[in-house]
Design an enzyme around this catalytic site. Structure first.
Site, mmCIF file in Angstrom:
data_model
loop_
_atom_site.group_PDB
_atom_site.id
_atom_site.type_symbol
_atom_site.label_atom_id
_atom_site.label_comp_id
_atom_site.label_asym_id
_atom_site.label_seq_id
_atom_site.Cartn_x
_atom_site.Cartn_y
_atom_site.Cartn_z
ATOM 1 N N GLY A 99 0.834 -1.197 0.000
ATOM 2 C CA GLY A 99 0.000 0.000 0.000
ATOM 3 C C GLY A 99 0.864 1.239 0.000
ATOM 4 O O GLY A 99 1.756 1.397 -0.830
ATOM 5 N N ASP A 100 0.634 2.111 0.971
ATOM 6 C CA ASP A 100 1.389 3.365 1.065
ATOM 7 C C ASP A 100 2.316 3.376 2.282
ATOM 8 O O ASP A 100 2.649 4.422 2.805
ATOM 9 C CB ASP A 100 0.428 4.551 1.107
ATOM 10 C CG ASP A 100 -0.469 4.541 2.333
ATOM 11 O OD1 ASP A 100 -0.596 3.480 2.981
ATOM 12 O OD2 ASP A 100 -1.037 5.593 2.661
#
Length: 155
Positions: A99-100
């Site tokens: 993800g981030d």
């Protein structure tokens, strides 16, 4: 015979790279980090060095994906990875967890202040506008220090 061996060696190297690196950013991945941490901590303890782990999370990344699309989100992640690598030493390890979320391992960091300086430099680097969009990304960071077999969190 030599050609066949060369092809097999190349395929092995490609599989090893794919197993230990994030396909989008080229950074190390979570599987690599899981294997790496135990060895890195043992080495730091044996040498009496301090090691820092910086965990970073991009702020409002979901909004980028939702409003600009996943291609823009991917571009932000790629740019983030490049900015991350340029703000650490070659001996440090940059990981995309997914993800981030990103993690940086600072091996043999001189002091707590040095770890904080690196984290601040990384976060400041993330805030620079992206050339392909009118975005000013930002990130949140947390730091954990490991020395002499003990760990403590700074943030």
């Amino acid at each position: 015979m030599a050609s066949c061996t060369s092809v097999l060696l190349k395929a092995r190297d490609q599989m090893n790279f794919a197993a230990n690196h994030d396909a989008l950013t080229g950074l190390f991945n979570r599987a690599f980090l899981n294997d790496y941490m135990e060895t890195a901590m043992a080495t730091a303890k044996r040498k009496g060095e301090m090691m820092a782990v910086i965990h970073l999370d991009l702020d409002h990344f979901k909004t980028i994906n939702d409003t600009m699309g996943h291609a823009a989100g991917d571009a932000v992640l790629i740019e983030t990875a490049m900015r991350l690598v340029t703000n650490v030493r070659d001996s440090d390890v940059c990981v995309r967890l997914g993800g981030d979320e990103f993690t940086v391992i600072l091996n043999d960091v001189g002091s707590e202040a040095d770890a904080i300086d690196v984290a601040e430099r990384i976060v400041t680097g993330f805030k620079q506008p992206l050339e392909f969009a009118v975005l000013k990304p930002s990130a949140s960071a947390g730091i954990a220090l490991f020395r002499d077999g003990t760990a403590r969190s700074l943030t």
